[in-house]
Each structure stands twice: as structure tokens, then as C-alpha cells.
Design a protein around this motif. Structure first.
Motif, PDB file in Angstrom:
ATOM      1  N   THR A   1       1.365  -1.456  -0.209  1.00  0.00           N
ATOM      2  CA  THR A   1       0.218  -0.041  -0.155  1.00  0.00           C
ATOM      3  C   THR A   1       0.955   1.158  -0.252  1.00  0.00           C
ATOM      4  O   THR A   1       0.678   1.603  -0.221  1.00  0.00           O
ATOM      5  CB  THR A   1      -0.275  -0.038   1.058  1.00  0.00           C
ATOM      6  OG1 THR A   1      -2.296  -0.866   1.072  1.00  0.00           O
ATOM      7  CG2 THR A   1      -2.185   1.459   1.181  1.00  0.00           C
ATOM      8  N   LEU A   2       1.987   1.045   0.965  1.00  0.00           N
ATOM      9  CA  LEU A   2       2.400   2.902   1.128  1.00  0.00           C
ATOM     10  C   LEU A   2       4.058   2.373  -0.812  1.00  0.00           C
ATOM     11  O   LEU A   2       4.157   3.933  -0.313  1.00  0.00           O
ATOM     12  CB  LEU A   2       4.034   2.317   2.220  1.00  0.00           C
ATOM     13  CG  LEU A   2       3.285   2.772   3.290  1.00  0.00           C
ATOM     14  CD1 LEU A   2       3.477   2.668   4.526  1.00  0.00           C
ATOM     15  CD2 LEU A   2       2.490   4.460   3.366  1.00  0.00           C
ATOM     16  N   GLN A   3       3.552   1.607  -0.844  1.00  0.00           N
ATOM     17  CA  GLN A   3       5.126   0.995  -2.159  1.00  0.00           C
ATOM     18  C   GLN A   3       3.666   1.901  -3.320  1.00  0.00           C
ATOM     19  O   GLN A   3       4.312   3.416  -4.210  1.00  0.00           O
ATOM     20  CB  GLN A   3       5.350  -0.340  -2.488  1.00  0.00           C
ATOM     21  CG  GLN A   3       6.098  -0.949  -1.133  1.00  0.00           C
ATOM     22  CD  GLN A   3       7.467   0.562  -2.079  1.00  0.00           C
ATOM     23  OE1 GLN A   3       8.343   0.058  -2.761  1.00  0.00           O
ATOM     24  NE2 GLN A   3       7.894   0.228  -0.716  1.00  0.00           N
ATOM     25  N   ILE A   4       2.749   1.687  -2.852  1.00  0.00           N
ATOM     26  CA  ILE A   4       2.138   2.971  -4.239  1.00  0.00           C
ATOM     27  C   ILE A   4       1.535   3.998  -3.996  1.00  0.00           C
ATOM     28  O   ILE A   4       1.473   5.154  -4.457  1.00  0.00           O
ATOM     29  CB  ILE A   4       0.662   1.725  -4.424  1.00  0.00           C
ATOM     30  CG1 ILE A   4       0.699   0.604  -5.183  1.00  0.00           C
ATOM     31  CG2 ILE A   4      -0.320   2.525  -5.143  1.00  0.00           C
ATOM     32  CD1 ILE A   4      -0.176  -0.580  -4.688  1.00  0.00           C
ATOM     33  N   ASN A   5       1.047   4.643  -2.379  1.00  0.00           N
ATOM     34  CA  ASN A   5       0.596   5.606  -2.376  1.00  0.00           C
ATOM     35  C   ASN A   5       1.703   5.808  -0.947  1.00  0.00           C
ATOM     36  O   ASN A   5       1.097   5.865   0.200  1.00  0.00           O
ATOM     37  CB  ASN A   5      -0.730   5.777  -2.548  1.00  0.00           C
ATOM     38  CG  ASN A   5      -0.777   7.412  -1.635  1.00  0.00           C
ATOM     39  OD1 ASN A   5      -0.647   7.597  -1.769  1.00  0.00           O
ATOM     40  ND2 ASN A   5      -2.367   7.183  -2.041  1.00  0.00           N
ATOM     41  N   PRO A   6       2.924   6.736  -1.134  1.00  0.00           N
ATOM     42  CA  PRO A   6       3.246   6.682   0.501  1.00  0.00           C
ATOM     43  C   PRO A   6       2.245   7.550   1.699  1.00  0.00           C
ATOM     44  O   PRO A   6       2.902   7.793   2.694  1.00  0.00           O
ATOM     45  CB  PRO A   6       4.904   8.084  -0.352  1.00  0.00           C
ATOM     46  CG  PRO A   6       4.542   7.421  -1.450  1.00  0.00           C
ATOM     47  CD  PRO A   6       3.258   6.971  -2.481  1.00  0.00           C
ATOM     48  N   ASN A   7       1.647   7.837   0.418  1.00  0.00           N
ATOM     49  CA  ASN A   7       0.578   8.987   1.592  1.00  0.00           C
ATOM     50  C   ASN A   7      -0.477   8.538   1.536  1.00  0.00           C
ATOM     51  O   ASN A   7      -1.813   9.099   1.821  1.00  0.00           O
ATOM     52  CB  ASN A   7      -0.056  10.711   0.526  1.00  0.00           C
ATOM     53  CG  ASN A   7       1.585  11.352   0.357  1.00  0.00           C
ATOM     54  OD1 ASN A   7       2.424  11.192   1.855  1.00  0.00           O
ATOM     55  ND2 ASN A   7       1.750  11.718  -0.444  1.00  0.00           N
ATOM     56  N   ALA A   8      -0.509   6.866   1.636  1.00  0.00           N
ATOM     57  CA  ALA A   8      -2.970   6.891   2.012  1.00  0.00           C
ATOM     58  C   ALA A   8      -2.878   6.523   3.395  1.00  0.00           C
ATOM     59  O   ALA A   8      -2.038   6.457   4.164  1.00  0.00           O
ATOM     60  CB  ALA A   8      -2.037   5.404   1.406  1.00  0.00           C
ATOM     61  N   PRO A   9      -3.728   6.460   3.426  1.00  0.00           N
ATOM     62  CA  PRO A   9      -4.856   7.743   4.444  1.00  0.00           C
ATOM     63  C   PRO A   9      -5.509   6.036   5.517  1.00  0.00           C
ATOM     64  O   PRO A   9      -5.519   5.342   4.968  1.00  0.00           O
ATOM     65  CB  PRO A   9      -5.739   8.419   3.995  1.00  0.00           C
ATOM     66  CG  PRO A   9      -6.106   7.288   2.946  1.00  0.00           C
ATOM     67  CD  PRO A   9      -5.242   7.238   2.200  1.00  0.00           C
TER      68      PRO A   9
END
Lengths: 233, 233, 233, 233
Positions: A201-209
Motif C-alpha cells: 500500500t505504501l509503495q503504491i501511495n506513500p500518503n495512503a490514509p
């Protein structure tokens, strides 16, 4: 015949799940099962490959680390298990692995954030990563203090061991527990999958809520508590 | 003898594909199959491990969530399936998993961009990620509203459920569907692979361009529509 | 009895390696084998799952895409294979997959740099990624032009098909070839592994240098040419 | 009957572990086993697929690379093994693979940092990556010089081969060794897992700190030395 035959079998079978679930290689990892009435627990012997492990090799100890039955040396992590059984009176089993993604988060010294409902199905909190132990404690009764390290982390976070059944030991790896040894192993597998999903998840979107509160509550309560409606009653 | 024996068997076999395809662990995921003539669908019972699942455990319901046949509690996601069957009249099966890469995109709250022909072989659009549900809906008839959430996403994007047979529920995971339960499961596997390929593509080249329109059209039409020439006619 | 029985069997067996080597799911991918003396090649029928494939399903065609023997429709990529056999007179087999890491590089539209000796054991050059086809060609004889796209890429790079037995079609995926169908499949597996290693290398060190010339030369010559000393002579 | 039957069998069985442990594909990799009393070692023949390998194919050589017994050409890496046996007098087996994560670190030309106790259980040092060989040496007696390259790296780092049983050859891949061929293969698997964990750790936290000295010491001494208490005595 041993009075602990059933307990040893439960412990053996839970240990044998670890390689099947791709959570361990070689001799890594150990699972224990407790008998609360007898005040003892069963644990894997130290350094025995899973392929060679037999139910009769399982070692029985009391909560002060005295061997009650068994000819083999118990897991080197035995004192951690003993302390956890002594203080957390409702757990029935404990599992420790070096599963890859959980270890990676432990080595990164970061809690695993709750990003989705797969996580909330199991706990409403981030999976805590206990900070590394102080040097003087490491040099002392290390495995005993690892249990203390887990308690301190839970006190610090304000967590109950019934609400969060998993922890990362910073720079080491995961411990999980549950009502039974089988449930503890289940939690080891779930944790590994949560660790992997959170990583991606963090690799795809470092700002994932983080998952929002309403969804955390909803999914946890689907599976836990008086109004749960998951599974067969 | 049950008149739904064939339907249960179709549903059972499609469910059993999920662990074989590495799309689920334990009790995660559920597949349903519909009988349009009878106005019922068959779905996995809630919380039953795949290894224990038997065809006779499958539950039969109508599209208003009334149990027609079966002694077990149906999947906790049943209302989502029911609503989808009710409104999308040409689908024959629905599959829901927590497969790792699809969940990671759902947790990242991002559509999966169309980067290549593997994607275009299956749909000409980015795989949509439905934004998380409003809090008041979560607290209400949650699983029913998950179906509505999917419809809203498709209306918002202008998508037809026949052109795009897959969706990510933000912070949750994928639902896929198709002409049959087997096709729905096929789409679950394809989606997981598209999710993984898109993830890796962006890791290698964060500025990777979307597939250009001529290739999207060409590859989709090789497999779909009047002039398709893939497969045996 | 068909005079192409041996050729069909070679083709069948090479195709069946693809799922075993985790290079394909479902019906993705296709392998062909050529009989130079007869001027024909054998190829997988279109859209047939590997689990259902039988040697007698294999289709025989000449290099102008005329079906010589077989009742099934040949692979939708047949014209690409035909053109490659027609112009590259020393190849004995061709393999096409949608293997994950090779596709990711193709979707990233980047050549795979030569970072190590595993790569140099197989070729001394970066694995080329052919840029996407012009729109007017896509709308025409697409699969035939895919063969042309590969030739153009090799001409542009100054590569010989005997020195580099693999290519990425931008936004699509890999084609590999070799002296036999089995060697073509071997190259598919090697390419997937090179693609994965190169991906991980850049994740660890975005400035990782290309393998230096002396090592490229040494490792390639250990396995190829007059002074090779790898394998049994 | 050959006097080396047991040695060949040890070597054969250790080699056959490599594909089972997912450390090699095709003919990649080679393991050797030594007989110190006879002054010979046994090694895999060059380029033979594991699926075809038989105990009687194993080649016996002395430490100056003279073939003592066997009809097949020994591994192309034989001279590296010979030199290591000649100079490191206490090792009993050597393993060489192209396992994916270890190769990625070798291609990145970076040492694998010690991030956790899984690593410290096996060695107290970062896994060294030997810098690529000078061009004039590559053109000469390359495989012999690869052994020298390993020695130079260990001298440069101040490492003993008994304390660190693994090395990465820059741009090539890992060599590991141990008291026996089986232990060398064990170290190959452990190295691959350490390489994967360290990779993931840095992806999650690029500033992840090295494991602190007190934990390095504690975990290593649990498993090694006079006061070790891991395993059965």
C-alpha cells in the motif's frame, strides 16, 4: 503414559502449521500451548527441524520455566512464553516466527498502520512495534525481559492483549497469541499478510490514509462482540 | 433431493478455486452463483474454512436476502451479492477476495491504470476504486450499501458492468463478476495479476504512460465483440 | 497417421512447460516449434487452457499462415510467429508469455539493463524493449506487424537474433526464441528471472552500474563460442 | 567400487536441496563437499539439469583441479571451490547459487546490512560484497581469481571465514560455505532470506538503523560459542 499427551499433540500440530503456511524455514519459530488447569505449557524443543519433529519431543514446563516433562531442551524463547502465560491469564497459545514481511516491519522499527478492512477484521489498532530493549536488560535475563518488553509496549500504547493479539519486537520479529495454539498460528499468518499488504500500500501511495474510524468499528464488530454476525454461531 | 443441487455444485467448485489460485487464505473471500430462472443465488456459508467446505453447506437465497435453502448462515457479504444480482440482470456469478495486490491498490485508494495489453485483453478502462462509504451509511445496512457503493462508482465513471467486470472497494478489496461463477473467479485472478503488473510497472517507471487508445481498442476487440478472433468459436 | 506427430509433440511439451515454470495463467502465452525441412510450424490453438491441451490439438501452418493440419483455430499471435520463422532462418522455436516481471518492464517501456553475470551468461546486450507500434499499423495486419516491429527493433539496435534471443514488445510482453521450442521456453524463464533481478537491483541501488565489459565478455564466452567451457561437450 | 561413494552422495544430496529450496533454476548453481583426509572434493558436473543429476555424475578433484574420478566435466566454477578448500582448511562444503535477492544485492554492489536478530543468529557482520575483479584478472585465470577475490575481500574487511560463512561476488552472486555441504546449502538459504528481509526493511524505512551491538552479541552468542544455549547439545 504422559498426562500431557493431548497438550503435546496440540502443540505439535500447531508447530507443524508454520512451515505449511510458509512462515518459517529450517528450525526458525516456535509455538506453545497452555493447560491452565495444570498450570503448564508445552513448547517446541530448541533447534529441531520441523521435518524431524515428533509429538513426543515437545517439552512441558511450568510458568517459572521448570521442565515438568521431556528430555529435550525447550525453545530458546521459552522464558518469553512462560512470562506471557503467567501474566496474560486468558491466552491459550503463543506463536513466534521470523516471517519475512513482519520481520521487515520489525527491522524498520515501525508500527503497521491499519489501512484496510482485512486489518480491522482482526484488530482496531495499528500493530505495535516494541522498541529495542535497553542494553543492560539484553545482557541479563534476555528472553524473560522480552516478555516484559511486550508488556511495556502494551502498557505504553494502552492496549489490552485481548484486543490486540500480535506484536512486533523491534529488530527481531513477531509474537502472536490467542485462545489456542491454533489461533496463535492463525494470527501469525494474518499478521504476515497484513504486513505485506501494508508494505505494498505504501509503495503504491506513500500518503495512503489510515482506515477511517467508522469502517474500523464496523468491520471489527462484524467479527467480534455481542452483535457479531460473521461465521457460524 | 434439493432442486438446487447443480447450482450449489457450481458455487462450491468456484469457491474451491480461490485457494488453489492463491487468492485467499483461511475463510477469506466468497463466491456466489445465480439461477436466474428460479430467482435465487447460491453463496458460501460464513466463516467456513475452504478445507472443510462441502457442496451441501452452500446457502440458497433470493434477491431480497431470504434464505430459501440451507442450515448455515450465509457469507457476511451476502447482501452485497443480492443487490448486485437484483440490479445487474446479466451477471451469473460474483467473486470477492482479499487478494494481496488488489487489496493494496484498494488501500491506496487508487484506480489501477491500464498499462498494457494484458489489461486491454479484459477491459478498456482503468479498474475503478470506489471511494470509501459515508459514515452514516457504514453504520446502517452496510453490506447492502456496499452494493450501492459499487453502482454509484460505475454511474460516476459512466461504466457498464458488462464492459468492466471488476471493481475495488476503497480500503476493502476487490469484487469481480461475470457470466458464471467460474468467470467471476477467473476475473479475480486476472485482476490480481493486473494489480501486480501495474504495481511493478510504476516501481520501474513512475512516469509509465497509459496504454495508447489504438492498442486498447485492438486488444479488446481481438477478444470481444463481432470481429473477435481469440479462442475457438 | 499425421506426419507431424513428432512436431506436435515437441510443441505440446514446450507449451506445457509454461504453467509449470509459473510463466502463464489460464490460456495466456503460446509456444511454437518449426520443421524447416517441411517448411511448417506447429503452434498452440487459441484460447485453450493448458490443463485441457492435448498434442492432437496443436495446429500446423506454413510460413504464410495457411493451416496445413488441424481443426482448431491457431493462436491469435500466429502471424507473428510465422513472420519470425520466415525471416530468421535458424530459429527452431518461439515462446510468448505474459510473465509478470517481463511485462512490467515492457509496460515501463524500458530495456532491461545488463547488471550481472546471470544476464551475461545468456547475452551480452541489454534486453531490448521495442517501442509501441504506430497507430495505422495497429489497425491493419496487427500480429504480422508485431513480427515486423521486432525486426525493426533489432535493426535499430544492430542486434542479431542469434546473439539476443529475447525481446520485449512495449506495453505488451516478451517474445523469446531459440534453436528449439524447449530452448525458446528456457529463454522465457531466464528472461523473467533477469527482469526480476534487474528490478530488485534498481530498487536497492537506483544508480547500480551496468556490468563492465570485461565481465560481459568473459561470462558470455564461458558458455558460447569456440572456447566455451560450460556444460558437457 | 569407488572409494568416494559417500562423498559423492553427500555432494549429490546437497546439490538436490538447491531446487527444493527455490535457490536455483535449470543448471544454475553448484555445491561441493570435501574429504580432508583424502585431499579431494566432489562437485556437480557442469551444465547438468538437477532433474537429470545422479550421484555417479559427481566429479572428484584434488585441490589443484586435477580430476581424480569422473567422466564428466566439472562445474565451470570448480577452480573457485578448489582454491577455497586449499586455503580455508576447516570448511567442509561450498555452495554457489544465483538466488534472486542475493544476486540483486550483488548487482547493486552493496553489503547487506545487519538489521535484525535473524541476521545476528548467523553472523555478527554485514554480509560483504566483494568489488568486481580487475579487468586483467578477468581475462586470465578467472575462476581461480574469483577465489582470490573472496580472500581479498575478507582480508580487507578483517573477517575470518569461520565467523562469516557467506559472501557476495559483486555483479555475480553468492558463495556460502560451512562445516559440511549441507551446512553450506543451509547458509545459501539463510543468505537469500536475509537479503530479502534487508531489501524490504529499506523499502519500508530507508533510514532503518543497523542492529545495535548488544543485540548482535546476544543473538550470536545464543547460537555460537561456549555459552550457547540454542539447539540440543
Amino acid at each position: 503414559m504422559s498426562k500431557y499427551i493431548e497438550l503435546k499433540k496440540e502443540c505439535y500440530e500447531a508447530n507443524m502449521e508454520l512451515p505449511k503456511l510458509d512462515l518459517v524455514v529450517y528450525t526458525f519459530g516456535n509455538v506453545s500451548a497452555v493447560d491452565r488447569k495444570e498450570g503448564v505449557f508445552a513448547i517446541k524443543p530448541s533447534g529441531v527441524p520441523y521435518v524431524d519433529l515428533r509429538p513426543e519431543d515437545i517439552v512441558i514446563l511450568d510458568f517459572d520455566n521448570n521442565v515438568i516433562e521431556g528430555n529435550m531442551r525447550p525453545s530458546s524463547d521459552t522464558k518469553t512464553h512462560a512470562l506471557m502465560y503467567k501474566h496474560w491469564e486468558k491466552i491459550g497459545g503463543i506463536s513466534h516466527t521470523h516471517s519475512t514481511y513482519a520481520v521487515a516491519w520489525a527491522q524498520a522499527q515501525q508500527d503497521i498502520p491499519i489501512f484496510g478492512t482485512t486489518h480491522a477484521d482482526h484488530t482496531t489498532f495499528d500493530i505495535p512495534c516494541a522498541p529495542p530493549m535497553a542494553d543492560e536488560l539484553i545482557q541479563g535475563n534476555y528472553e524473560h525481559m522480552t516478555g516484559q518488553q511486550i508488556f511495556d509496549c502494551f502498557i505504553d500504547k494502552g492496549f489490552s492483549y485481548e484486543d490486540v493479539e500480535m506484536v512486533l519486537i523491534g529488530n527481531h520479529g513477531p509474537f502472536t497469541w490467542g485462545k489456542s495454539a491454533a489461533k496463535a498460528v492463525y494470527n501469525s499468518k494474518v499478521l504476515e499478510e497484513l504486513a505485506r499488504m501494508a508494505y505494498l500500500t505504501l509503495q503504491i501511495n506513500p500518503n495512503a490514509p489510515r482506515l477511517k474510524d467508522a469502517l474500523i468499528k464496523k468491520h471489527y464488530e462484524r467479527k467480534h462482540g455481542a452483535n457479531s454476525y460473521y461465521g457460524q454461531s
